[in-house]
Design an enzyme around this catalytic site. Structure first.
Site, PDB file in Angstrom:
ATOM      1  N   TYR A 103      48.657  54.521 -27.760  1.00  0.00           N
ATOM      2  CA  TYR A 103      46.832  54.878 -28.006  1.00  0.00           C
ATOM      3  C   TYR A 103      46.143  54.525 -28.936  1.00  0.00           C
ATOM      4  O   TYR A 103      45.228  53.742 -29.430  1.00  0.00           O
ATOM      5  CB  TYR A 103      46.410  56.115 -26.375  1.00  0.00           C
ATOM      6  CG  TYR A 103      45.088  54.966 -26.239  1.00  0.00           C
ATOM      7  CD1 TYR A 103      45.320  54.267 -25.169  1.00  0.00           C
ATOM      8  CD2 TYR A 103      43.602  55.806 -26.763  1.00  0.00           C
ATOM      9  CE1 TYR A 103      43.670  54.051 -25.178  1.00  0.00           C
ATOM     10  CE2 TYR A 103      42.358  55.662 -25.980  1.00  0.00           C
ATOM     11  CZ  TYR A 103      42.112  54.660 -25.315  1.00  0.00           C
ATOM     12  OH  TYR A 103      41.286  54.231 -25.133  1.00  0.00           O
ATOM     13  N   TRP A 105      45.548  56.153 -31.441  1.00  0.00           N
ATOM     14  CA  TRP A 105      45.166  57.179 -32.050  1.00  0.00           C
ATOM     15  C   TRP A 105      45.871  58.252 -32.925  1.00  0.00           C
ATOM     16  O   TRP A 105      45.148  58.872 -33.699  1.00  0.00           O
ATOM     17  CB  TRP A 105      43.445  58.213 -31.300  1.00  0.00           C
ATOM     18  CG  TRP A 105      42.447  57.263 -30.756  1.00  0.00           C
ATOM     19  CD1 TRP A 105      42.615  56.733 -29.736  1.00  0.00           C
ATOM     20  CD2 TRP A 105      41.267  57.346 -31.827  1.00  0.00           C
ATOM     21  NE1 TRP A 105      40.994  55.705 -29.969  1.00  0.00           N
ATOM     22  CE2 TRP A 105      40.381  56.923 -30.888  1.00  0.00           C
ATOM     23  CE3 TRP A 105      40.490  57.673 -32.917  1.00  0.00           C
ATOM     24  CZ2 TRP A 105      38.740  56.152 -31.530  1.00  0.00           C
ATOM     25  CZ3 TRP A 105      39.688  57.781 -33.474  1.00  0.00           C
ATOM     26  CH2 TRP A 105      38.939  56.573 -32.518  1.00  0.00           C
TER      27      TRP A 105
END
Length: 756
Positions: A103, A105
């Site tokens: 993802y 992040w």
């Protein structure tokens, strides 16, 4: 540099002891308070580990993932086990049987970016099944390119905050402009201008209207309208009806810059279905008085108006409709492309919309190409694992879920993002092998078979920058590597050598040599810019700590299109704004029509389900952390109540249930339950409760997928259904629940304790 800001650190005993925000930031992020003590926290993974059942019985489906013991192994053992398993999967099932999950992040740096590293490795392995779009923007990522021809420009080249502050007369904010979310930006951020821009707008005489069930979704003085959650599209239709019926819409703009308005107007006026979308109709659905809708529409037509829609409004069932309707409403006002007018998406959703972009490509690690064509929308991970071989609709195509045998996850925690965690846990029991790279024992790491201990951004050198921040930052390691953790790059390099493509993966460079290589690539772009700012050689840059880049100030979204739509057409089939999309209409979906329209949600207070679960829970982003990152940090922990995530209730709703501030309650519906701590707040609409996402999932019984989460993760309550057949976006923002006092002995919080 981190996702939540630029900072300097003090270190002691191998950990961060204090954090000092960047002096040039007028409004630094409070989330920086989670960093001290994070490197050596007890939740860190100390070394390579393999789930006991997988190690002793071999690969295969397992229902004990998340509840099994782990066995410590050496790096050589882990590398050999993992390389052998990857080769087995590829040889026996093909590369499409590998799902590469990440993802992004998890790491702010440009080189050690987890998503770049894992995708580069898997591409060189021969490819993998990938995911597209994001949990934050799953619906918008599909609908906006079809309506305005772009997605990324809505954020990266949005109307600047300075332009809004200087020109906007009325800012109508559906979902508000939540200041807490502007603390962060993907890849890092050095300046936080939102608070100051809103203050300057008001000081100049501009007005702000916040349409949200939560008063604190907008900072400072504003007109707060608190409708029934999920009714925003109905309100927009009511406003549009006033504009059309009173002749306040800009017909010239609609004729020159848009297609399909006539089709939409037939629906709006009730010619198609016999139901005129009048203010009275909208009032019955939203609870917003009809006369207030009429007055607001007239104010919007009387001056320079900016219509904004937060990302939260499309994280629901039929989430495509709110941003599409927001564009349509702004087009009817005829101000798209004018300074301070038009449409904005995501103001207050992240510290990117409203910030001036840099004109250079960012330093980027080349990932190569993926030979495998299979893909899923990112929020369909449980469907992928539970429905192998089944067909599904997505963005006008008919696709098939491959038979996934190995999940390779590096960066991110789906137990924060995904809905219906009981279903997700059953899905994670299906593959032969799950591999997770993680610094901490997150819920995803606990469900892995092979656990790869990764360093954090604080333990390695890197470069940090984003497309909407003026600083390129030298990220100097602030602490030594913890225990036996390794950089993901080193892990993938060792695996690549075992699998026969090590030299191709590393190109003969160490991590530090890659950082210098990426910097020099970026420097080449800067030096060819006639208006370039200083671009020092790498050694000088590394010594200074950052370099300031040129930014493109004064932007207004779609101004070039407005100036000359023939020379600067949109990349839609018509080259114009598609209020009616013939392509979408041709797909024949029953949950997304050819123009924006009202679809009644399942999870809302206006439907029959509210008879059983009469409170509407808003599962928004937390103010004390980024998603679930560093939930064990000081700022996040200070917000907890008796160790549980706080839930906000209106005092009258609490009184109806005999609840007092500081009590622990059970939040439940027919999907699951969690514990939370009560906060009373009259800034929450009656009938609404707010429980942020990100509390680490902590089941009372780890062996039972349906067990209550004792820590307060709302995703045990949410439904795992997509926004529509068009986009399959995440729908985790809204869910109906009931709340009652928890009178039993409080179970301990074990989310941050390492597994056996």
């Amino acid at each position: 540099m981190a996702h939540w800001g630029m900072f300097d650190v003090e270190s002691a005993d191998g950990d961060v002891s204090a954090v000092h925000p960047y002096a040039g930031d007028a409004d630094p992020s409070p989330i920086l308070g989670n960093l001290p003590g994070s490197v050596r926290h007890r939740a860190r993974i100390t070394g390579p580990a393999v789930r006991r059942g997988w190690l002793e019985s071999g690969p295969g489906p397992s229902e004990v993932r998340g509840a099994d013991e782990f066995v410590a192994v050496s790096w050589d053992e882990l590398t050999e086990l993992l390389a052998r398993e990857l080769r087995r999967i590829v040889d026996r099932h093909g590369n499409r049987a590998i799902f590469g999950g990440s993802y992004g992040w998890a790491s702010a740096g440009r080189f050690h970016h987890a998503q770049s590293q894992v995708h580069r490795f898997l591409n060189m392995l021969g490819g993998y099944t990938r995911s597209v779009h994001t949990y934050s923007l799953g619906a918008t990522g599909v609908i906006m390119p079809r309506v305005v021809g772009t997605h990324w420009k809505l954020f990266a080249r949005s109307t600047n905050w300075d332009v809004i502050a200087a020109n906007t007369d009325l800012m109508v904010c559906f979902g508000g402009v939540p200041l807490k979310n502007t603390a962060v930006n993907g890849g890092g951020t050095s300046e936080h201008p939102t608070r100051g821009a809103l203050d300057r707008l008001r000081d100049r005489g501009g007005e702000v209207v916040s349409i949200s069930p939560l008063r604190d979704d907008l900072h400072g003085r504003c007109e707060w309208i608190a409708p029934i959650p999920g009714s925003d599209v109905a309100i927009m239709l009511g406003l549009a009806h006033v504009l059309a019926s009173e002749g306040l819409h800009d017909k010239d703009f609609l004729d020159r810059y848009c297609v399909g308005y006539e089709r939409f107007e037939s629906y709006l006026l009730g010619i198609d279905d016999g139901v005129a979308k009048t203010p009275e109709w909208a009032s019955a659905l939203s609870g917003m008085p009809a006369e207030q809708i009429v007055a607001l529409a007239r104010r919007m037509a009387a001056g320079r108006t900016m219509v904004t829609v937060t990302w939260s409004l499309q994280r629901v069932r039929y989430g495509e409709q709110a941003p599409w309707m927001g564009v349509t409403l702004a087009a009817m006002l005829g101000q798209i492309g004018l300074p301070g007018g038009g449409f904005g998406h995501g103001y207050g959703s992240m510290n990117e919309p409203g910030l001036a972009p840099v004109p250079y490509p960012l330093p980027t690690l080349f990932q190569g190409s993926n030979p495998v064509s299979d893909l899923i929308p990112v929020a369909a991970i449980a469907d992928l694992l539970l429905r192998p071989g089944e067909e599904f609709d997505f963005d006008g195509r008919r696709l098939t879920f491959p038979d996934t045998r190995l999940v390779y996850w590096a960066g991110g925690n789906p137990f924060h993002h995904h809905q219906d965690l009981a279903r997700l846990r059953r899905a994670l029991a299906r593959p032969d092998t799950i591999v997770v790279h993680e610094p901490y024992w997150t819920p995803m790491a606990r469900h892995a078979d092979i656990v790869v201990p990764s360093t954090t951004s604080l333990e390695r050198n890197d470069l940090a920058c984003t497309r909407n921040d003026p600083l390129l930052v030298a990220m100097h390691a602030a602490a030594p590597r913890y225990a036996d953790a390794r950089d993901d790059y080193d892990t993938f390099a060792a695996l690549a050598h075992r699998l026969g493509f090590g030299e191709r993966f590393t190109e003969g460079r160490t991590a530090q040599q890659w950082i210098e290589h990426l910097y020099e690539q970026w420097r080449g772009f800067v030096l060819t810019d006639p208006a370039h700012v200083e671009a020092p050689a790498f050694d000088e840059f590394w010594r200074r700590g950052f370099v300031r880049m040129r930014t493109e100030d004064g932007l207004s979204l779609f101004s070039d299109f407005r100036d000359d739509p023939e020379r600067n057409p949109l990349t839609t089939p018509s080259g114009r704004i598609e209020i009616f999309s013939a392509d979408i209409d041709g797909f024949g979906y029953d949950d997304c029509a050819g123009h924006p329209r009202w679809f009644e949600p399942d999870e809302w207070l206006g439907g029959p389900r509210a008879q059983r679960f009469p409170l509407h829970l808003i599962a928004n982003q937390p103010r004390t952390r980024l998603h679930g990152q560093l939930d064990h940090g000081g700022t996040s922990q200070a917000s907890k109540i008796r160790g549980r995530e706080p839930i906000r209730l209106h005092p009258a709703d609490a009184a109806d249930r005999g609840l007092a501030a500081g009590e622990v309650v059970r939040v439940f519906n027919d999907r699951g339950a969690c514990l939370a701590g009560v906060v009373l707040d009259d800034g929450v609409r009656r009938g609404v409760v707010q429980l942020s996402t990100g509390a680490w999932y902590d089941p009372l019984d780890p062996s039972d997928p349906n067990s209550m989460c004792v820590h307060g993760n709302p995703n045990v309550l949410t439904a795992d259904v997509g926004s529509s057949r068009l986009a399959h976006g995440c729908t985790g923002q809204h869910v109906l629940v009931e709340v009652e006092r928890f009178d039993g002995a409080l179970p301990p919080i074990k989310a941050f304790e390492p597994p056996l």
